[in-house]
Structures are given as C-alpha cells and as structure tokens.
Scaffold this active site. Structure first.
Site, PDB file in Angstrom:
ATOM      1  N   GLU A 156      -6.143   2.781  -6.545  1.00 45.14           N
ATOM      2  CA  GLU A 156      -5.594   3.603  -5.645  1.00 45.14           C
ATOM      3  C   GLU A 156      -7.199   4.372  -5.130  1.00 45.14           C
ATOM      4  O   GLU A 156      -7.570   5.090  -4.123  1.00 45.14           O
ATOM      5  CB  GLU A 156      -4.576   4.822  -5.267  1.00 45.14           C
ATOM      6  CG  GLU A 156      -3.512   4.145  -4.892  1.00 45.14           C
ATOM      7  CD  GLU A 156      -1.851   5.297  -5.865  1.00 45.14           C
ATOM      8  OE1 GLU A 156      -1.997   5.683  -7.376  1.00 45.14           O
ATOM      9  OE2 GLU A 156      -1.886   5.471  -5.099  1.00 45.14           O
ATOM     10  N   MET A 180       1.662  -7.486  -4.992  1.00 47.86           N
ATOM     11  CA  MET A 180       1.264  -7.184  -3.154  1.00 47.86           C
ATOM     12  C   MET A 180      -0.338  -7.321  -2.890  1.00 47.86           C
ATOM     13  O   MET A 180      -0.486  -7.258  -1.459  1.00 47.86           O
ATOM     14  CB  MET A 180       1.817  -5.541  -3.238  1.00 47.86           C
ATOM     15  CG  MET A 180       1.353  -4.597  -4.072  1.00 47.86           C
ATOM     16  SD  MET A 180       1.284  -3.216  -4.059  1.00 47.86           S
ATOM     17  CE  MET A 180       2.745  -3.235  -5.644  1.00 47.86           C
ATOM     18  N   SER A 214      -1.189   3.291  -9.445  1.00 50.67           N
ATOM     19  CA  SER A 214      -1.769   2.137  -9.792  1.00 50.67           C
ATOM     20  C   SER A 214      -1.244   1.967 -11.267  1.00 50.67           C
ATOM     21  O   SER A 214      -2.433   2.164 -12.240  1.00 50.67           O
ATOM     22  CB  SER A 214      -3.032   3.048  -9.775  1.00 50.67           C
ATOM     23  OG  SER A 214      -3.530   3.218  -8.633  1.00 50.67           O
ATOM     24  N   PHE A 271       1.144  -1.183  -0.023  1.00 49.17           N
ATOM     25  CA  PHE A 271      -0.166  -0.371   0.110  1.00 49.17           C
ATOM     26  C   PHE A 271       1.386   1.413  -0.159  1.00 49.17           C
ATOM     27  O   PHE A 271       0.648   2.528   0.560  1.00 49.17           O
ATOM     28  CB  PHE A 271      -0.523  -0.010   1.394  1.00 49.17           C
ATOM     29  CG  PHE A 271      -1.627  -1.437   1.824  1.00 49.17           C
ATOM     30  CD1 PHE A 271      -2.920  -1.934  -0.141  1.00 49.17           C
ATOM     31  CD2 PHE A 271      -1.575  -2.030   1.997  1.00 49.17           C
ATOM     32  CE1 PHE A 271      -3.736  -2.776   0.097  1.00 49.17           C
ATOM     33  CE2 PHE A 271      -2.469  -3.681   1.963  1.00 49.17           C
ATOM     34  CZ  PHE A 271      -3.404  -3.552   1.221  1.00 49.17           C
TER      35      PHE A 271
HETATM   36  N1  MTE Z   1      -3.935  -4.303  -2.938  1.00 51.23           N
HETATM   37  C1  MTE Z   1      -2.688  -5.141  -2.495  1.00 51.23           C
HETATM   38  N2  MTE Z   1      -3.812  -6.002  -2.019  1.00 51.23           N
HETATM   39  N3  MTE Z   1      -2.558  -4.747  -1.576  1.00 51.23           N
HETATM   40  C2  MTE Z   1      -1.291  -3.244  -2.018  1.00 51.23           C
HETATM   41  O1  MTE Z   1      -0.334  -3.347  -0.935  1.00 51.23           O
HETATM   42  N4  MTE Z   1      -1.047  -1.186  -3.064  1.00 51.23           N
HETATM   43  C3  MTE Z   1      -1.926  -0.081  -3.533  1.00 51.23           C
HETATM   44  C4  MTE Z   1      -2.704  -0.789  -4.814  1.00 51.23           C
HETATM   45  N5  MTE Z   1      -3.431  -2.423  -3.823  1.00 51.23           N
HETATM   46  C5  MTE Z   1      -1.735  -2.892  -2.675  1.00 51.23           C
HETATM   47  C6  MTE Z   1      -2.709  -3.143  -3.813  1.00 51.23           C
HETATM   48  C7  MTE Z   1      -1.088   0.764  -3.738  1.00 51.23           C
HETATM   49  S1  MTE Z   1      -0.605   2.177  -2.985  1.00 51.23           S
HETATM   50  C8  MTE Z   1      -1.776   0.878  -5.828  1.00 51.23           C
HETATM   51  S2  MTE Z   1      -0.323   1.984  -6.062  1.00 51.23           S
HETATM   52  C9  MTE Z   1      -1.055  -0.029  -6.439  1.00 51.23           C
HETATM   53  O2  MTE Z   1      -1.504  -1.301  -5.555  1.00 51.23           O
HETATM   54  C10 MTE Z   1      -0.164  -0.510  -7.242  1.00 51.23           C
HETATM   55  O3  MTE Z   1       0.160  -2.224  -8.245  1.00 51.23           O
HETATM   56  P1  MTE Z   1      -0.455  -1.224  -9.471  1.00 51.23           P
HETATM   57  O4  MTE Z   1      -0.074  -0.280 -10.127  1.00 51.23           O
HETATM   58  O5  MTE Z   1      -0.134  -2.985 -10.375  1.00 51.23           O
HETATM   59  O6  MTE Z   1      -2.602  -1.445  -9.752  1.00 51.23           O
END
Ligand code: MTE
Length: 944
Positions: free
Chosen positions: A879, A656, A698, A456
């Site tokens: 996000e 993540m 994102s 996150f």
């Molecule tokens: N979803 C989960 N399960 N765990 C995470 O740490 N991070 C968030 C979002 N969704 C996150 C998450 C954040 S802060 C971002 S910027 C985006 O996932 C990053 O991934 P993406 O760019 O592939 O969408």
C-alpha cells in the site's frame, strides 16, 4: 536542384547475386536470393547436413516462413532484408546470433563483414559505405554442442510485424552443461537490433541451470535489483527477482478466475435488485410478475435468511438485504434467481419495490457535518497545547481540502456449502458470514479462493454479504447458484473509496518551522481501498505544507525538509521510531531526481511560456504496517511433502496479483533447501487453513511467510536424522526414506504476530509493527488552457528493508504509484442530484492508462536497509506508495502556482483532489478561466 543520377536494377537478374555455395562449414547464398529460394536452400541443407549442424538453418527457416506472405517472399531478398536494417527484421537477430557474415562489394573491392552489433548503427543504418552493396551472405552450420534458436512475438502468428523477436545461440563445452559461448540478440526493442551482452557475460563459464539463467535475467533487466546475502546458495530464490508464478498464465488469459469455472448441472444465476432511493421506507416488494417470467426460479428477500440477517463491520451492523428502510441508492434489497443470466436480469427488472421517501437525506460529507450525522465514536488525538502553540506562532493559516474498482464474484453449491470466491478474506469474513447467515456451524462451510483479478481492499467487506446472499439462494432452491456482478452493478453496490473532508489550522514561524497544527477529518465510511484512508488524510497534511510555503513565499520542498523528522522521534500517538531511513530516502530522491537543477530549469521554462507551465514536487511517506487490532496479526499454514519430493503449501493469504504466493514459494524453497520449482502453492481454502485473517494492511507476506517458514522448519528438522544417515543423498532419497520409515511428511505452521494496539482513551499506542518509508518526486507539464497535464518524470526511493523479491516489489511500487496518480488527479465519482451514481464503468470513470505513466519512471530501493520486525528483514509494500501519486498532484499545484503568478496571484489557494483538468484549469486563473468562474462555475468537488 539537380538530382544525382540513379541506376535501378533487379539484383536477382544477376547470377552472382543468387548463386549458392555449400561447404561443410555452412551455406553461402547470394544476397539477391529471394526468401522463397532461401527457404528451399535451408530445407535442403537440413536434409543434407548432419542433424547437429542444422540448428542455425532451422532457426532461420522458422523465421523466414513468417516473413510477409508468399508473394512477398518470392521477391524480397536476403541482402535487402539485411541492408535495410529495419529494427523489427525477423532475420537479423538470428543472423547476428548465429555468427553470419556477409561480403560487401564496391569498386574498391570486396570485404567480409560480420553481421553483429557493430554492423547495425541505428534505424535503417549499417556500416556499409554508400557505394557498397551486399554480394553474399554466409550462414554457418552449427558446431558440435552448439544450439541456435529463434523467437518471435507478434500480434498475430502470420502476416504481422513482430513486436519483439530474438535470436539466441549457446555453445557448450564438450560433454558438459557449462556454457563456452553465448550470443543473444533482440529485434523490435530499439532503433536497431540489440545485443544482450551483459546477460551473456553473466552466463559464460557457468552451468546451464535455473540460477544461472535467473542471474542473467536480472542483469538483463537493468532496473532489477537483487538482495542476496553473501554466500547465499544459487538455488535459494529469496532476494532474487523471481517472476510472479502466474504472470504468464495471467498475461495470456490462461489463468482461471472464479467465473471461468464451468457451469454445473442445474446451476442458477443470481442478480441483486438494489434501491433506487437515497433514503426511504420500503412499503412493499412485489415480485409476482418476476416469478411469472420464463426461467425465473425464486426471489430472495431478507425474510428468507435462516440465520443472522446482518453483518457487523467496525462496530456497525449492515443488513444483508434491506428489510424496512434503505439509506442509499444501490443498497441491496432482494435477489432474483433464474436459469440463465438474461432471465435473471429480466426477472430483476420486473421486481417492483414501493417506497415512502424520507426527507432527512444526506449526500455529501459537508451536509453530514452540518447536520451532525456521524458514526460514533469520534476519534481524537491531542499532543501538547495546540491553542497555546497557535497563539505563539508567528503566523497562522486556516485551510481546507476535499478529497473525493472492483469486481466481485461468488458461487455456491449446496450440501456442505462450498463457496468459491474472489475475496481478500476467505476465512474470517466469508466462511463466518455464510455460516452465520445460514445458521450452521463454520465446519459445514468451505470457502475457496484461487486468485482475485485484483482486490485493492475493495473486496474486504461487501463480498462477504454477496456470498451470504448467494448462499441463502442456494440453500433455499437446493441448487448451485452463481453470482457475478457486472462492472456497473459492482461500482454501485461496493461503494468506492471514502471521501474525506479535511480542515486545518496551522501555526508556523517565519523560518518555516511548523509549531502547532489542528486537523479535523471527516470521512464517509465507504469500502476499504488500498491505504484505507491514509492517502486521503496525508493529502490534507501535505496541502497544509504547501499552503505554509505559499504563505511564506517559499518553496514547498524547503518547508517539507525543515519539518521532516530528523532523529529518533515519537508519533502523535506516542510510538517511538527511527526516521533515519526516511531521511536517507529523502536525500537520495533529491539527488537521483537532480531536484535542485530541475527546479531552476522549470523556473526558466515557466518564464518563457505563458500557457504551458511546469511544476515539480517531492513528497515523503511514513507508512505503518500491520493491524492495529492485534488479534489480526496471526497466520497459519499447512505444508505437505509428497513421496516424489514435490511440496504443496497452503496458507491463509489470498493472491490478488500482489505476488504473495510467489514470495511464499521463495520462503518454502529457502527453508526446505530445495528448488522453487518443486513447490506448488495451493488455492486458499478454509478447509486447509481455517480462521484466516485478511490479506490486507500490506501484511500478507509478513504473516503468512512466517507461518510457512514455521511449517517448513518443522519438516526440515524432522528429516534431520535421515539427512545425517545419508548426507550425500538427494531430497528425493530423503523423502522416500522418510516415508518408508513412517515419518509424517505434513506439518502445520503458525505465526503469532505482533501485539499491536491503539488505546483511544489514552490517545496512544503501538498500532503498527514498523514503518515503510518512501519518497517520490514528479515533474509535470500543464496546459493551462485545458488543464491537461503530462507527467514528465517520476523518481521514487523506497525503504523496503531486504526485499524478498525485488521484481515484484518494484511492480507493487510502480502499480501503487499509478493508482495514487489516478486517485489524486483523475478518478471521480459523479452522482445525480438524488444520489444515483452516474460513473459506473470505464466509459465514465477514468482510471490511469498506459499513456499516463510518467515518460521517465525510476524506482530505487534503498540500499543497506534491514527490518528486524518482518520475515527475512523485508518490509510490507502493498500500500505505502499509493500516496506518492500525490507528488503528481502537488507538481500540478506547483505548475498552477506558476500560472497564477503570471496573473499576479500569490499565496495559498485551494485545489481539491482529484485535480482533474477542469479543476487545474480553473485554478490557473488565466483570463479565460476567470470568465468561466464569473459565469458561476465552481472548482469544488462534484456535488450530488
Ligand atoms: N496488488 C495487486 N496486483 N492487486 C491487488 O489487489 N492489493 C493491494 C496490494 N497490492 C493489490 C495489490 C492491497 S490493498 C494490499 S493491502 C496488499 O496488496 C495486500 O497484499 P499483501 O499484504 O500480501 O502485501
């Protein structure tokens, strides 16, 4: 009242109830047959019948073995199990799926009844008449090409009621995999067993293969949405709700995380010693006592760092280990390495740091403003003549609002430095940071990220520092070193979200149109977190809208609607955009949420209740995707095809939980035109893909998806001559031929993304590639006496273009909303007067849990949207919807407004975020809270 006479009897005393009749069609057992007897009947039948006829018997036997314990099975009867119609019954879903029937007997005679969805009417209710009893049950043998299976999910394998159980039967056409008949029943998911009819309809007449089942799964989960193109092949997974590729292993605990890696020989542990002072000079670090303790091997200080002793983030240098001065409690000062975690902790406790306190300490944003202590440069964007606008407005109002998880791990091995980490950015920050800290070239550092247990954004910066300190320890001791922060250490060291103090002056007309606004934001520079300041700053804007509404005696949704972008417009930084889909999201959300009617119902409820008030709010979000630092909008990938046709994809994004690897698998599947099951996504590693950019903003799938697409297209085109020579061949044939013909089966892909930029001098730019739009509406019920609230319903409409994976995207939308709900209504860091963080774990720091999920939670993806700026017309979604959690905040504010109205208080009032029960309760201004307020309590943020 006279009781009706009852006749109680033990049914298994009557032979008719336990008798057995076996034919080649199946087995008929008396309803009074105990489970134990039935078990032996089935075991015998399995031996006596031809094997293909026994699937039903086996499925039922599997379930019977788990019904209660032996004593229960000796007395419990089959008829009783059916007639009691308990929704969690282990048997009825299988009996129903397996075409079983029963004979019901009454004084009027007997009748044969199917045990199916029509038989069970509700909880403990069947179609049996009051005077009917179950006489016998017929269990059919399976027909040729017919299979029956039973499934059971329970908290424990035995002696535990099933949470969910299921019976499934499929009957194939002779000599084919085409489904002739199928029946699926679930137990434990409703008041009675449920038949998955729509899923079955989807499967009948189709071949039994991945695409068929995936379609059925989609239908089955009625909230799932597909985004497939007309004529899209059944094998192409893009736009389909494919399950997160590691969902099962993560849910069962089998997935391997950084700290699951087995210990290596001679491995050491590292614990960080942090500052206990908010602002002080370090006069001496005495670790002599620590070194005498058992197992302690060394203590690492800044002086041990062979290379660069600081990292530069957003133009500011941050020391890896403080050398002369500390500026906050929790700042890293030195690190102890020992042969075990307990030894390391004991060593860390024995380190004595002497300080000379400095007096210019700043604890809050307000104090920083007062003392003019700012990180420079201060940013400003001005459009039009604000002063003039404010002068000409019919009304002016000034307000302010104050807004007030993560786990980091790193393991280093000496030699070529191998960094195995839980981090959003293996390449850019960790690889570079470790190399610079050790003063060695980046090609000697290899950084690996399997997966993060959630990031996150919180792992964007500090983890690189931790990795570098751990690397120094490994370098100095010549041994592998493991550093895994415990929750409390992590919360102390990584910093948390940034508090924001927002102030505004707004000019508006009596009709609700806002004509001028002056905002000032002050944000402390903490750790990055989902949305990176946007959720905080947007709250200030929407609070202003609420205040305008309260000032005019209008409803907030009216003021929002009046001031919403309506046509192609420019942002305040002069970026042109078309808000059509934002307006569509707004209208659709209003309609789906039945907003206007519920507003009336809420008014009525509030008139009728003094201490319980309901509130509703609807908020929009226009969220920019991409990095304003243009160079970060790039990505690379490496794709290998192996001789057996399997494919390995490496890319620069980290997984993540957001599902980037699953979406990338879908991309590779489409581009190579092969099933997703042939594709494996490797861990993220700087050895395969160097110089990676953050998995943030994102933008992960946008960037890495395009790079993988590029690599796959190169490979696909390379295989073109082979396909042409053998057009009827299979993927495996082509790959074998390509290898024999010495064609390279590896390719790198690259994506040169958008040239984004923000010119702060000119106060204009194009910092985003495009916008993701969403609107969320929530209704809460607030207990004005305690401040506790419940979210009764939330409806969200999101424009994410053409979703690559609707399941994952909806998961992201729901998850982000819940995180926003926590951010705006619950999560609060508390400090001691000298700046020591009290809230260092789930005991003190409350995040939303299951009970906080809205009672009714609907997510809709805007139909008919596309996006020319991202892969397959999709949009980034990681996000944006965090901000929609604020619909709960504003719904609470709306309920508080109703409570205040009862106390004859109208007009704007300040409700800071998070709107914790204390703040909400005090803001209600009931005569009880007034008493508290008089005794000196404030509703402001926690003051350290
Ligand atoms: N979803 C989960 N399960 N765990 C995470 O740490 N991070 C968030 C979002 N969704 C996150 C998450 C954040 S802060 C971002 S910027 C985006 O996932 C990053 O991934 P993406 O760019 O592939 O969408």
């Amino acid at each position: 009242m006279a009781k009706s006479p009852h006749l109680l009897t033990e049914v298994n005393k009557f032979s008719r109830f336990v008798c057995l009749n076996v034919s080649d069609k199946g087995v008929c057992v008396g309803a009074g047959c105990s489970m134990s007897v039935l078990k032996s009947v089935l075991e015998r039948s399995i031996n006596d019948f031809p094997p293909e006829s026994t699937h039903m018997f086996r499925a039922l036997l599997q379930q019977i073995k788990l019904v209660g314990g032996q004593q229960i099975r000796n007395v419990a009867t089959l008829g009783g199990n059916i007639a009691s119609a308990y929704p969690n019954s282990d048997l009825t879903p299988v009996l129903a799926a397996g075409r079983c029937t029963l004979v019901a007997l009454s004084k009027d005679g007997r009748r044969r009844v199917s045990i199916d969805k029509y038989f069970f009417l509700g909880f403990a209710k069947t179609i049996l008449k009051p005077d009917e009893i179950v006489l016998s049950v017929f269990i059919p043998a399976t027909r040729p090409n017919e299979i029956v299976h039973a499934f059971r999910h329970a908290p424990r394998k035995e002696s535990a009621l099933a949470t969910v159980n299921a019976g499934m039967r499929v009957w194939f056409n002779a000599n084919s995999n085409v489904v002739k008949e199928i029946s699926i029943y679930y137990g434990g998911v409703g008041a009675t067993i449920l038949s998955a009819e729509r899923a079955c309809e989807q499967i009948v007449g189709r071949p039994w293969e991945e695409a068929t089942l995936s379609d059925a799964y989609t239908v089955h989960k009625s909230t799932e949405i597909m985004n497939v193109l007309e004529g899209q092949s059944a094998q192409d997974p893009v736009g389909r709700p494919m399950m997160h590729r590691t969902a099962l292993s993560q849910a069962t605990g089998e997935a391997v995380y950084c700290d699951d890696l087995p210990q290596t020989d001679s491995e050491l542990f590292l614990v960080i010693v942090t500052s206990s002072r908010p602002h002080a000079k370090i006069t001496h670090i005495d670790f002599s006592e620590a070194l005498k303790l058992p197992g302690v091997v060394d203590v690492i200080t800044a002086k041990d760092i062979p290379g660069k002793r600081f990292r530069t983030f957003i133009g500011y240098d941050e020391e890896l280990l403080a050398e002369d001065e500390v500026t906050c409690v929790g700042q890293m000062v030195c690190a102890v390495v020992a042969d075990s975690k307990p030894h390391t902790k004991r060593g860390a406790a024995a380190v004595k740091i002497s300080y000379e306190d400095l007096q210019d300490r700043i604890f809050t944003v307000e104090e920083a403003i007062e003392k003019e202590s700012f990180f420079l440069p201060r940013r400003k964007i001005e459009r039009g003549d604000v002063e003039k606008g404010l002068r000409e407005a019919e009304q002016v109002y000034e307000g302010k609002i104050v807004y007030h998880i993560d786990f980091s791990e790193a393991l280093k091995l000496p030699g070529v430095v191998n960094v195995i980490t839980a981090k959003d950015i293996p390449g850019k920050r960790i690889n570079e940071s470790v190399a610079e800290t050790l003063g060695i070239p980046s090609n000697r550092v290899s950084c690996h990220v399997k997966r993060l247990g959630g990031a996150f954004g919180g792992k964007v910066t500090k983890t690189a520092i931790l990795a570098s300190i751990t690397a120094v320890a490994a370098w100095k001791t010549g041994r592998p070193v493991r550093c895994v922060l415990e929750r409390g250490e992590d919360m102390l060291i990584t910093g948390g979200r940034h508090p924001v103090w927002g102030k505004y002056k707004v000019g508006f007309m009596k009709n609700g149109r806002i004509t001028a606004a002056d905002f000032q934001y002050y944000a402390n520079s903490n750790t990055a977190f989902r949305g990176f300041g946007v959720p905080q700053c947007m709250l200030v804007v929407e609070s202003m809208i609420d205040d305008v509404a309260l000032k005019l005696g209008r409803l907030p949704e009216e003021i929002r609607e009046i001031n919403l972008y309506k046509e192609v417009s420019h942002t305040h930084y002069k970026m042109e955009f078309d808000p059509e889909n934002l307006v569509r999201c707004w209208n659709e959300c209003m309609e789906k949420a039945d907003f206007r009617q519920r507003r009336q119902a809420i008014d009525l409820f509030n008139q009728q209740n003094q201490f319980k008030k309901r509130g509703i709010a609807i908020v929009p979000i226009k969220y920019g995707i991409g990095f304003a630092e243009g160079f970060l909008n790039q990505a690379a990938a490496l794709v290998h095809i192996y001789k057996d046709g399997s494919v390995l994809v490496s890319h620069g994004g980290t997984e993540m939980g957001q599902g980037v690897h699953t979406k990338i698998q879908q991309v590779a599947s489409r581009e190579l035109n092969i099933p997703a099951s042939l594709i494996h996504i490797s861990e993220t590693s700087t050895q395969c893909v160097p110089n990676t950019c953050p998995s943030a903003a994102s933008f992960g799938t946008d960037a890495n998806g395009m790079a993988v697409k590029d690599a796959c297209q190169i490979l696909y085109n390379r295989l073109e001559p082979i396909r042409k020579k053998n057009p009827k061949g299979t993927w495996q044939n082509w790959i074998t031929t390509a290898f024999l013909e010495k064609i390279s089966l590896s390719a790198t892909g690259y994506y040169r993304g958008h040239d984004l930029d923000m010119d702060w001098e000119k106060q204009e730019g194009k910092p985003y590639a495009y916008f993701t739009y969403a609107v969320g509406c929530s209704e809460v019920e607030l207990d004005c006496l305690t401040g506790e609230y419940r979210t009764l319903r939330t409806d969200i409409v999101v424009d994410i273009g053409r979703s690559i994976n609707p399941s994952i995207d909806i998961g992201q939308i729901e998850g982000a909303f819940m995180q926003g709900l926590g951010l705006y209504t619950m999560e609060e860091l508390k400090f001691s007067p000298s700046g020591v963080l009290y809230t260092r774990g789930p005991g003190q720091y409350k995040i939303p849990s299951f009970c906080d999920v809205p009672l009714k939670f609907n997510v809709y993806l805007l139909a008919g949207s596309s996006n020319p700026h991202a892969i397959y017309s999709s949009k980034g979604i990681g996000e944006p919807t965090v901000f929609l959690g604020s619909s709960v905040f504003f719904a609470i504010k709306d309920a508080v407004t109703a409570a205040r109205k009862d106390a004859d208080l109208t007009g704007p009032f300040q409700l800071n975020s998070p709107a914790t029960p204390e703040r909400a309760c005090l803001a209600c201004a009931t005569h009880f809270t007034k008493m508290v307020a008089q005794s000196g309590s404030t509703s402001g943020p926690a003051q350290p």
